[in-house]
Scaffold this active site. Sequence first.
Site, PDB file in Angstrom:
ATOM      1  N   GLU A  73       0.816  -1.211   0.000  1.00 43.33           N
ATOM      2  CA  GLU A  73       0.000   0.000   0.000  1.00 43.33           C
ATOM      3  C   GLU A  73       0.850   1.261   0.000  1.00 43.33           C
ATOM      4  O   GLU A  73       0.449   2.287  -0.555  1.00 43.33           O
ATOM      5  CB  GLU A  73      -0.933  -0.017   1.209  1.00 43.33           C
ATOM      6  CG  GLU A  73      -1.947  -1.149   1.166  1.00 43.33           C
ATOM      7  CD  GLU A  73      -2.761  -1.284   2.441  1.00 43.33           C
ATOM      8  OE1 GLU A  73      -3.777  -2.008   2.414  1.00 43.33           O
ATOM      9  OE2 GLU A  73      -2.388  -0.681   3.464  1.00 43.33           O
ATOM     10  N   ASP A 254     -11.340  -7.400  -2.087  1.00 42.72           N
ATOM     11  CA  ASP A 254     -12.166  -8.597  -1.941  1.00 42.72           C
ATOM     12  C   ASP A 254     -13.513  -8.188  -1.348  1.00 42.72           C
ATOM     13  O   ASP A 254     -13.634  -7.123  -0.734  1.00 42.72           O
ATOM     14  CB  ASP A 254     -11.480  -9.619  -1.035  1.00 42.72           C
ATOM     15  CG  ASP A 254     -11.168  -9.048   0.340  1.00 42.72           C
ATOM     16  OD1 ASP A 254     -11.851  -9.437   1.301  1.00 42.72           O
ATOM     17  OD2 ASP A 254     -10.252  -8.214   0.462  1.00 42.72           O
TER      18      ASP A 254
END
Length: 288
Positions: A73, A254
């Site tokens: 990230e 997800d």
Amino acid sequence: EQLDFITVGHFEWNCQSARVIQKTGFCYMGTMPYETHVGTVETNFEYIIFHPKHEKPLMELPRIGLLCAAEDELAPFLPCMEGKTETTKAGKTFYHGTLDGVHVTAVFCGVCKVNAACATQILIDTYGCNNVVNSGTCGGMGENVQVMDTIVSEEVAHHDVAEGILTDYPPYMKSIWMQADERMLLAAKAAAEKTEGKVYFGRSVTGEAFIDGKNRAMIEQTLSPLSVDMETAAAAQICYMLDVPFIAVRTVTDVPGKTEDDAYYENCENASEVSAHLVRQMIHEMKM
């Protein structure tokens, strides 16, 4: 009375001097190598304090703390940072530099609430950040949210903490929901109009574990979030208590109960690029 400002510094290992400097109102500027009289080179932390007539302009300058839970990230930001230096505190590496001319201190804090809270406190207290942005990935919630959609958190809550814990005891919150900063939200909305892909604005929730389909249904029914993760509410709570503007920008990897178990790992790198792009555009908008 005739001085415009005073600067002061301390070596990285000198925690006692750091505490004194921070308590007396000095603002962190950056680090630089310092050659001592014995020939060693130390990392020197530099601070500044201005005469009261200059304090307001100084505080208006954004110093953004960029918080990422995972290394993937943080990775999209590092090549873009100019004048980058590094320091280490509490076992975490902090990267200092500028993005689009704005001072940024960025950190890969690690997963879960304690790591996020610890890093957020350091960003504010040690490095003088007056805005905190949580960038990265999340699980999607809600009927319409899909993988690679980005969620900008308008308000954040813990989904695994009883409501009375935060409202009846310190920090005596009026609600379990912590609000994103209005100015940063406006910048995020302006940035979203200039980027590709779907961007949703709404609620996000945080808990200490990945959730399954059963837990997903309960959380959606009681809290109606668009995303779920393991850090955002902890960082938001630190900012709430210290009155520091906060926002979270996360891209879905997800959807609990709907995607395969390895979807997070397959999509993390690409989702991190998507959220980082929106955050960089948001930082640009904050300058305008």
